[in-house]
Design an enzyme around this catalytic site. Structure first.
Site, PDB file in Angstrom:
ATOM      1  N   ARG A   1       0.801  -1.228   0.000  1.00 43.45           N
ATOM      2  CA  ARG A   1       0.000   0.000   0.000  1.00 43.45           C
ATOM      3  C   ARG A   1       0.830   1.272   0.000  1.00 43.45           C
ATOM      4  O   ARG A   1       0.375   2.315  -0.466  1.00 43.45           O
ATOM      5  CB  ARG A   1      -0.957  -0.020   1.190  1.00 43.45           C
ATOM      6  CG  ARG A   1      -2.001  -1.129   1.070  1.00 43.45           C
ATOM      7  CD  ARG A   1      -3.086  -0.990   2.083  1.00 43.45           C
ATOM      8  NE  ARG A   1      -4.104  -2.026   1.903  1.00 43.45           N
ATOM      9  CZ  ARG A   1      -5.204  -2.111   2.638  1.00 43.45           C
ATOM     10  NH1 ARG A   1      -5.441  -1.226   3.599  1.00 43.45           N
ATOM     11  NH2 ARG A   1      -6.073  -3.083   2.425  1.00 43.45           N
TER      12      ARG A   1
ATOM     13  N   ASP B   1     -14.770   9.304   9.806  1.00 44.64           N
ATOM     14  CA  ASP B   1     -13.768   8.315   9.413  1.00 44.64           C
ATOM     15  C   ASP B   1     -12.420   9.011   9.285  1.00 44.64           C
ATOM     16  O   ASP B   1     -12.347  10.205   8.973  1.00 44.64           O
ATOM     17  CB  ASP B   1     -14.138   7.654   8.085  1.00 44.64           C
ATOM     18  CG  ASP B   1     -13.427   6.315   7.905  1.00 44.64           C
ATOM     19  OD1 ASP B   1     -14.009   5.282   8.296  1.00 44.64           O
ATOM     20  OD2 ASP B   1     -12.296   6.292   7.393  1.00 44.64           O
TER      21      ASP B   1
END
Length: 225
Positions: A38, A147
């Site tokens: 990632r 979030d």
């Protein structure tokens, strides 16, 4: 594709500790290859040769704040769907909401979706409440959805989803709360209707760093991940 050998144990440990300290996200040793996969593109984009260089960039570079946003957006996993684990919403509808309907005299209900990802959970809560309180006027209902991933919050605010995302929603609910729109590629997309979107406030929040104030003012908190 980068291999796990591109990161040393020392590099992995200092990065995972830094990530945990600043976000609360714990990466076990088994997540080493996930971290490499990632973040490898971020190293290339910044022209950095090692993960130790990337660690130093996050701590010392003048643009480190912008890179922290990029890093968090890359390492977070946004697994979600509408009415995920449906029994939670059945319990909300059959047990929790009737309690407030009976006990709450001021007709106020505040709900927090603490890890809302791309918004499916928050909108599922909103649909559940709309269905339940549809015949009860005068209720002040607000849903705060937060979030740590800013990209996920941007998607949630738009409220536009692909066909695969809404496949588990009944046709009746889909017609009631969504409108079909077309993308440039002429693929079917479904947008949450404004009256539902107005029930939800989306914010980019790091629960480790940000203080939300009077947490006790929330009547219901969803924190399922």
């Amino acid at each position: 594709m980068p291999s796990v050998e591109r990161i040393t144990d020392q590099e992995f440990n200092i990065l995972k500790d830094l990530i945990y300290k600043h976000t609360g996200i714990y990466l076990s040793p088994q997540k080493k290859i996930l971290l490499v996969t990632r973040l490898y593109k971020r190293l290339k984009a910044l022209n950095l040769k090692t993960f130790k260089d990337y660690y130093s960039y996050l701590l010392n570079h003048p643009d480190r704040r912008a890179e922290w946003v990029q890093m968090i957006n890359h390492i977070t996993t946004n697994t979600t769907e509408f009415f995920r684990e449906r029994y939670h919403f059945i319990f909300l509808q059959n047990e929790v909401l009737p309690y407030f309907l009976k006990k709450r005299t001021n007709k106020r209900l505040y709900i927090w979706s603490a890890g809302c990802s791309t918004g499916e959970e928050a909108y599922s809560i909103a649909i559940t409440l709309s269905e339940f309180f549809g015949d009860y006027s005068g209720w002040n209902i607000k849903i705060l959805a937060t979030d740590v991933n800013s990209d996920a919050i941007a998607i949630a605010r738009k409220g536009v989803y692909k066909t695969a995302s809404v496949k588990r929603i009944s046709k009746v609910i889909l017609r009631k709360y969504f409108e079909e729109v077309s993308s440039i590629e002429n693929k079917r997309l479904f947008k949450v209707k404004d009256r539902l979107r107005r029930m939800v406030i989306f914010k980019n929040v790091n629960l480790v760093k940000n203080y939300l104030g009077k947490i006790c003012s929330f009547d219901i908190i969803f924190c399922r991940n």
